[in-house]
Design an enzyme around this catalytic site. Structure first.
Site, PDB file in Angstrom:
ATOM      1  N   PHE A   1       0.868  -1.085  -0.235  1.00 40.58           N
ATOM      2  CA  PHE A   1      -0.483   0.047  -0.418  1.00 40.58           C
ATOM      3  C   PHE A   1       0.948   1.096  -0.017  1.00 40.58           C
ATOM      4  O   PHE A   1       1.714   1.063   0.873  1.00 40.58           O
ATOM      5  CB  PHE A   1      -1.060  -0.082   1.262  1.00 40.58           C
ATOM      6  N   GLU A   2       0.165   2.188  -0.894  1.00 41.00           N
ATOM      7  CA  GLU A   2       1.056   2.952  -0.999  1.00 41.00           C
ATOM      8  C   GLU A   2       0.931   3.985   0.338  1.00 41.00           C
ATOM      9  O   GLU A   2       0.158   5.028  -0.172  1.00 41.00           O
ATOM     10  CB  GLU A   2       0.871   3.875  -2.218  1.00 41.00           C
TER      11      GLU A   2
ATOM     12  N   GLU B   1       1.497  10.275   1.049  1.00 36.72           N
ATOM     13  CA  GLU B   1      -0.056  11.209   0.398  1.00 36.72           C
ATOM     14  C   GLU B   1       0.514  12.685  -0.349  1.00 36.72           C
ATOM     15  O   GLU B   1       1.831  12.934  -0.286  1.00 36.72           O
ATOM     16  CB  GLU B   1      -0.500  11.485   1.461  1.00 36.72           C
TER      17      GLU B   1
ATOM     18  N   LEU C   1     -11.380   9.999   4.959  1.00 38.38           N
ATOM     19  CA  LEU C   1     -11.435   9.237   3.796  1.00 38.38           C
ATOM     20  C   LEU C   1     -11.287   8.132   3.923  1.00 38.38           C
ATOM     21  O   LEU C   1     -10.986   7.654   4.373  1.00 38.38           O
ATOM     22  CB  LEU C   1     -11.454  10.240   2.468  1.00 38.38           C
TER      23      LEU C   1
ATOM     24  N   SER D   1      -6.729   9.014   3.115  1.00 39.68           N
ATOM     25  CA  SER D   1      -6.787  10.021   3.964  1.00 39.68           C
ATOM     26  C   SER D   1      -7.339  10.635   4.474  1.00 39.68           C
ATOM     27  O   SER D   1      -8.873  10.464   5.391  1.00 39.68           O
ATOM     28  CB  SER D   1      -6.010  10.681   3.639  1.00 39.68           C
TER      29      SER D   1
ATOM     30  N   CYS E   1      -3.947   9.245  -0.384  1.00 43.87           N
ATOM     31  CA  CYS E   1      -2.887   7.980  -0.490  1.00 43.87           C
ATOM     32  C   CYS E   1      -2.783   6.843  -1.293  1.00 43.87           C
ATOM     33  O   CYS E   1      -4.094   7.000  -1.912  1.00 43.87           O
ATOM     34  CB  CYS E   1      -2.511   7.607   1.250  1.00 43.87           C
TER      35      CYS E   1
ATOM     36  N   PHE F   1      -9.576   0.613  10.285  1.00 44.14           N
ATOM     37  CA  PHE F   1      -9.574  -0.105   8.380  1.00 44.14           C
ATOM     38  C   PHE F   1      -9.427  -1.825   9.036  1.00 44.14           C
ATOM     39  O   PHE F   1      -8.669  -2.461   9.812  1.00 44.14           O
ATOM     40  CB  PHE F   1      -9.137   0.958   7.728  1.00 44.14           C
TER      41      PHE F   1
ATOM     42  N   SER G   1      -6.921   6.130  10.341  1.00 42.68           N
ATOM     43  CA  SER G   1      -7.005   7.388  10.144  1.00 42.68           C
ATOM     44  C   SER G   1      -7.481   7.987  11.183  1.00 42.68           C
ATOM     45  O   SER G   1      -7.932   7.636  12.349  1.00 42.68           O
ATOM     46  CB  SER G   1      -7.394   7.783   8.950  1.00 42.68           C
TER      47      SER G   1
ATOM     48  N   HIS H   1      -1.957   9.386   9.444  1.00 45.14           N
ATOM     49  CA  HIS H   1      -2.293   8.214   8.520  1.00 45.14           C
ATOM     50  C   HIS H   1      -1.553   6.670   8.488  1.00 45.14           C
ATOM     51  O   HIS H   1       0.101   7.364   8.577  1.00 45.14           O
ATOM     52  CB  HIS H   1      -2.458   8.622   7.660  1.00 45.14           C
TER      53      HIS H   1
ATOM     54  N   GLU I   1       1.605  -2.215   7.664  1.00 50.07           N
ATOM     55  CA  GLU I   1       2.483  -3.500   7.431  1.00 50.07           C
ATOM     56  C   GLU I   1       3.854  -4.414   7.178  1.00 50.07           C
ATOM     57  O   GLU I   1       4.628  -2.888   6.956  1.00 50.07           O
ATOM     58  CB  GLU I   1       1.981  -4.399   5.445  1.00 50.07           C
TER      59      GLU I   1
END
Length: 382
Positions: A32-33, A36, A87, A90, A104, A248, A254, A267, A271
């Site tokens: 995951f990126e 942001e 969101l 983010s 992000c 999440f 977040s 945020h 992992e």
């Protein structure tokens, strides 16, 4: 929130997307990126501008803005000065005269510009300032247009803001920021006292990241309060702030917090192979060391980058211009080594400063973290 890729990319292609080769692993299924993209748009209020400015617009407008970049609004809080939205990727903050949109993952933030300009037109405001920035992507080969290359991002921004200027802070092949600024501030103006502190942190402590995994989605509740207490996030966002947070599923967290005209947002991507956290605030202080130490105490990163924007009339801007320490200097963080520092003055007294730090014990080791900076000797001002 996860994405995957098994596409093979050659080094020149990756560098064209100005990321780091360190993070590329075609065998890694999910990454995951975390870093942001950030867009801030400020309007100039005139006699014709709606008395409540951008806050006069209802949430359907902001849902449209967020939807245009492939995200959704999940929760909302507000006070007298700020509408705060968490969101799916983010945060969004809406004030009378500005929008701050932080996203992000593979969101296409620049695609939201037409909707934002329509919102400004709807309240009869005039465009005064625009800034777009992001740290180098950890997984640039996963981005979607117009974010697949620096050239595409720059071309999109110049299309909307022809007189804007681009900047790069830091070494292009490791930890750096791309910043684009459009400036139509009429100077001298009544006051320039904004400030922004942003931190990006990598290689988070596993004893902390274990708290941000869950088998279900959890919104603001006693359960998220327990997460904040267990991780000491409640030392950063204490009871004086109005907050809303989200845990999440299967992982990620977040939080937005507002207090009068100030905000904080964090945020977290927990992992192991791409652990990352970001922090941002516009809180007013003459020295940021106390706040930064609290944030670092939560995440205990192997390395971090801090970027500070200082207006001349802000408390921290005044301290900087008087030659005082502002809490980002290496003497405040003896457990870290300074690797690189860049300072730029955009307009008289308006300064941006970026500093890369790496934990002292890791300086002599090979850094294998995603999107990693090259370990090395302490750097000085450019």
């Amino acid at each position: 929130m996860n994405v995957c890729s098994n596409t093979t990319k050659d080094p020149l292609t990756l560098m064209a997307m100005w990321g780091s080769m360190k993070g590329y692993n075609p065998e890694q299924g999910f990454s995951f990126e975390g870093p942001e993209k950030r867009l801030e748009v400020i309007l100039r209020c005139t006699l014709e501008t709606h008395v409540d400015g951008l806050r006069s617009l209802d949430d359907s407008v902001w849902s449209g803005v967020v939807g245009s970049l492939n995200a959704q609004i999940v929760s909302r809080e507000s006070n007298e000065y700020i509408n705060s939205y968490v969101l799916t990727e983010s945060s969004l903050f809406v004030m009378k005269n500005r929008i701050i949109l932080i996203t992000c993952g593979t969101t296409t933030l620049l695609n939201s510009i037409p909707n934002i300009l329509e919102a400004i037109s709807a309240v009869r405001g005039e465009l005064e300032w625009v800034s777009f920035m992001h740290k180098n992507y950890s997984f640039p080969w996963m981005q979607k247009g117009p974010h697949t290359s620096l050239a595409d991002e720059f071309a999109t921004l110049k299309q909307h803001f022809p007189t804007g200027k681009p900047y790069i802070f830091g070494p292009v092949d490791s930890d750096h920021y791309f910043l684009f600024c459009y400036d139509d501030i009429i100077r001298p103006c009544s006051s320039e006292d904004d400030t922004q502190l942003s931190m990006t942190m990598y290689g988070l402590d596993k004893e902390q990241t274990k708290h941000w995994f869950s088998d279900r989605f959890i919104s603001t509740s006693a359960e998220t309060a327990a997460i904040r207490a267990a991780t000491h996030l409640d030392r950063v966002v204490d009871g004086t702030w109005t907050l809303h947070d989200l845990q999440f599923e299967p992982c990620g967290y977040s939080i937005n917090a507002i207090r009068d005209e100030e905000y904080q947002t964090m945020h977290i991507t927990p992992e192991d192979h791409c652990s990352f956290a970001s922090y941002e605030t516009n809180s007013r202080a003459a020295n940021y060391s106390d706040r930064m130490k609290k944030v670092l105490g939560v995440f205990r990163p192997q390395r971090f980058t801090v970027i500070v924007f200082l207006d001349p009339e802000s408390p921290v801007g005044k301290a900087y211009n008087e030659g005082k320490g502002i809490g980002v200097e290496p003497e405040y963080y003896p457990e870290y080594n300074l690797l690189h520092r860049t300072t730029n003055e955009f307009a008289p007294g308006y300064v941006a400063m970026k500093i890369n730090y790496v934990r002292t014990a890791a300086v002599e080791e090979t850094d294998t973290a995603v999107g990693g900076a090259e370990p090395g000797a302490e750097g000085g001002p450019d």
